[in-house]
Scaffold this motif. Structure first.
Motif, PDB file in Angstrom:
ATOM      1  N   SER A   1      -6.345   5.233  19.254  1.00  0.00           N
ATOM      2  CA  SER A   1      -6.444   6.042  18.712  1.00  0.00           C
ATOM      3  C   SER A   1      -6.249   4.744  17.610  1.00  0.00           C
ATOM      4  N   ASP A   2      -6.762   5.035  16.172  1.00  0.00           N
ATOM      5  CA  ASP A   2      -5.945   3.922  15.079  1.00  0.00           C
ATOM      6  C   ASP A   2      -4.796   4.868  14.626  1.00  0.00           C
ATOM      7  N   GLY A   3      -4.737   6.270  14.897  1.00  0.00           N
ATOM      8  CA  GLY A   3      -3.983   7.071  14.451  1.00  0.00           C
ATOM      9  C   GLY A   3      -3.883   7.557  13.979  1.00  0.00           C
ATOM     10  N   THR A   4      -5.142   7.911  13.237  1.00  0.00           N
ATOM     11  CA  THR A   4      -5.683   8.585  12.146  1.00  0.00           C
ATOM     12  C   THR A   4      -6.219  10.168  13.004  1.00  0.00           C
ATOM     13  N   ALA A   5      -5.260  11.042  12.177  1.00  0.00           N
ATOM     14  CA  ALA A   5      -4.896  12.608  12.902  1.00  0.00           C
ATOM     15  C   ALA A   5      -5.457  12.427  11.625  1.00  0.00           C
ATOM     16  N   GLU A   6      -7.106  13.465  11.316  1.00  0.00           N
ATOM     17  CA  GLU A   6      -7.725  14.529  10.496  1.00  0.00           C
ATOM     18  C   GLU A   6      -7.882  16.016  10.756  1.00  0.00           C
ATOM     19  N   LYS A   7      -7.584  15.760  11.920  1.00  0.00           N
ATOM     20  CA  LYS A   7      -8.458  17.733  11.693  1.00  0.00           C
ATOM     21  C   LYS A   7      -7.527  17.909  12.867  1.00  0.00           C
ATOM     22  N   THR A   8      -7.014  19.365  12.532  1.00  0.00           N
ATOM     23  CA  THR A   8      -6.531  20.228  13.368  1.00  0.00           C
ATOM     24  C   THR A   8      -7.108  21.619  13.518  1.00  0.00           C
ATOM     25  N   THR A   9      -7.079  22.284  14.637  1.00  0.00           N
ATOM     26  CA  THR A   9      -7.631  24.236  14.225  1.00  0.00           C
ATOM     27  C   THR A   9      -6.178  24.833  15.220  1.00  0.00           C
TER      28      THR A   9
ATOM     29  N   VAL B   1      -2.134   4.206  22.225  1.00  0.00           N
ATOM     30  CA  VAL B   1      -2.765   3.000  22.800  1.00  0.00           C
ATOM     31  C   VAL B   1      -2.636   3.058  20.933  1.00  0.00           C
ATOM     32  N   GLY B   2      -2.342   2.173  21.050  1.00  0.00           N
ATOM     33  CA  GLY B   2      -2.837   1.755  19.160  1.00  0.00           C
ATOM     34  C   GLY B   2      -4.043   0.859  19.133  1.00  0.00           C
ATOM     35  N   PHE B   3      -4.477   0.864  18.067  1.00  0.00           N
ATOM     36  CA  PHE B   3      -5.932  -0.353  18.111  1.00  0.00           C
ATOM     37  C   PHE B   3      -6.235  -0.519  16.777  1.00  0.00           C
ATOM     38  N   GLY B   4      -6.060  -1.899  16.410  1.00  0.00           N
ATOM     39  CA  GLY B   4      -6.673  -1.522  15.256  1.00  0.00           C
ATOM     40  C   GLY B   4      -5.741  -2.341  14.411  1.00  0.00           C
ATOM     41  N   ILE B   5      -6.242  -3.776  12.741  1.00  0.00           N
ATOM     42  CA  ILE B   5      -5.096  -3.612  11.647  1.00  0.00           C
ATOM     43  C   ILE B   5      -5.036  -2.077  11.228  1.00  0.00           C
ATOM     44  N   GLY B   6      -3.976  -2.276  10.825  1.00  0.00           N
ATOM     45  CA  GLY B   6      -3.554  -0.763  10.417  1.00  0.00           C
ATOM     46  C   GLY B   6      -3.255   0.341  11.338  1.00  0.00           C
ATOM     47  N   ALA B   7      -3.229   0.145  11.873  1.00  0.00           N
ATOM     48  CA  ALA B   7      -3.239   1.648  13.470  1.00  0.00           C
ATOM     49  C   ALA B   7      -1.471   2.034  13.030  1.00  0.00           C
ATOM     50  N   ASN B   8      -2.093   3.650  13.013  1.00  0.00           N
ATOM     51  CA  ASN B   8      -0.927   3.997  12.578  1.00  0.00           C
ATOM     52  C   ASN B   8      -0.043   4.137  13.520  1.00  0.00           C
ATOM     53  N   LEU B   9       1.203   3.388  13.697  1.00  0.00           N
ATOM     54  CA  LEU B   9       1.957   3.167  15.006  1.00  0.00           C
ATOM     55  C   LEU B   9       3.150   3.653  14.690  1.00  0.00           C
ATOM     56  N   THR B  10       4.052   4.740  13.697  1.00  0.00           N
ATOM     57  CA  THR B  10       4.559   5.016  13.750  1.00  0.00           C
ATOM     58  C   THR B  10       4.345   6.522  14.432  1.00  0.00           C
ATOM     59  N   LEU B  11       2.861   7.237  14.540  1.00  0.00           N
ATOM     60  CA  LEU B  11       2.181   8.394  14.847  1.00  0.00           C
ATOM     61  C   LEU B  11       1.782   8.449  16.198  1.00  0.00           C
ATOM     62  N   LEU B  12       1.561   7.090  16.386  1.00  0.00           N
ATOM     63  CA  LEU B  12       1.623   7.157  18.203  1.00  0.00           C
ATOM     64  C   LEU B  12       2.756   6.452  18.712  1.00  0.00           C
ATOM     65  N   GLN B  13       3.940   6.209  18.329  1.00  0.00           N
ATOM     66  CA  GLN B  13       5.246   6.210  18.916  1.00  0.00           C
ATOM     67  C   GLN B  13       5.480   7.620  18.900  1.00  0.00           C
ATOM     68  N   GLU B  14       5.480   8.085  17.941  1.00  0.00           N
ATOM     69  CA  GLU B  14       6.256   9.802  18.365  1.00  0.00           C
ATOM     70  C   GLU B  14       5.819  10.772  19.689  1.00  0.00           C
ATOM     71  N   ILE B  15       4.251  10.044  19.447  1.00  0.00           N
ATOM     72  CA  ILE B  15       3.316  10.604  20.373  1.00  0.00           C
ATOM     73  C   ILE B  15       3.780  10.589  21.732  1.00  0.00           C
ATOM     74  N   ALA B  16       3.792   9.148  22.503  1.00  0.00           N
ATOM     75  CA  ALA B  16       4.461   8.946  23.191  1.00  0.00           C
ATOM     76  C   ALA B  16       5.474   9.236  23.187  1.00  0.00           C
ATOM     77  N   ASP B  17       6.632   9.041  22.957  1.00  0.00           N
ATOM     78  CA  ASP B  17       8.118   9.422  22.969  1.00  0.00           C
ATOM     79  C   ASP B  17       8.194  10.862  23.264  1.00  0.00           C
TER      80      ASP B  17
END
Length: 185
Positions: free
Chosen positions: A96-104, A139-155
């Motif tokens: 992902s680019d780390g953009t979480a836009e939706k939840t339910t 796996v963060g992909f792209g310039i500007g990926a939200n690596l902080t969120l993706l790191q928290e998910i991986a952790d």
């Protein structure tokens, strides 16, 4: 990205006994693979390379529809399915680019530990996966990926964060993850 998804499928399926399941970020995508004439065909984890690659080709990104918690929850469902081999090590690889836009709050999608915050709900799903013995890599992909969120998910998922801004780097990451999965499983 579809190209490297297919490489990942090739590498993982090249080892005996491995299966792959694919999920979309959209919260309302059905479990069926959309690339077969038989719309009732459902197999969460499969060795069928042709159907997996067809599914990869059918993905279409839509802005505002990225539900990372839905994708992780669906991955958990696949890996906890009665047809899954309980003796095998299980992994979710979230690209992902780390953009979480939706939840339910829908329990079938990401209602467990639902907070209403798309990023936190994705982290919560990764934590639940780890509790079930599933490792979640990001796996963060792209310039500007939200690596902080993706790191928290991986952790929280007991996995690692990988990132790349280009396709060749992403290809190497996928090959590396696939090889480590094969070695462990």
């Amino acid at each position: 990205a579809k190209y490297v998804d297919k490489i990942f499928v090739d590498v993982v399926l090249n080892s005996s006994g491995n299966k792959v399941g694919l999920v979309s970020y959209k919260s309302d995508v059905p479990y069926e693979f959309g690339c077969t004439e038989d719309s009732n065909w459902v197999e969460y984890l499969t060795k069928n390379e042709t159907k997996l690659k067809c599914q990869i080709d059918s993905y279409k990104a839509k802005p505002g529809e990225r539900c990372l918690c839905c994708a992780i929850k669906r991955g958990r469902d696949f890996l906890n399915d009665t047809y899954s081999n309980s003796s095998r090590k299980k992994f979710i690889v979230l690209m992902s680019d780390g953009t979480a836009e939706k939840t339910t709050p829908d329990l079938d999608k990401c209602g467990e530990n639902y907070t209403g915050n798309p990023g936190q709900d994705a982290i919560n799903q990764a934590c639940l996966a780890k509790q079930e013995g599933i490792t979640v890599h990001s796996v963060g992909f792209g310039i500007g990926a939200n690596l902080t969120l993706l790191q928290e998910i991986a952790d929280c998922g007991g996995g690692e964060l990988f990132s790349s801004t280009n396709l060749s780097g992403l290809e190497e990451i996928y090959k590396s993850i696939a090889k480590s999965i094969i070695e462990i499983s």
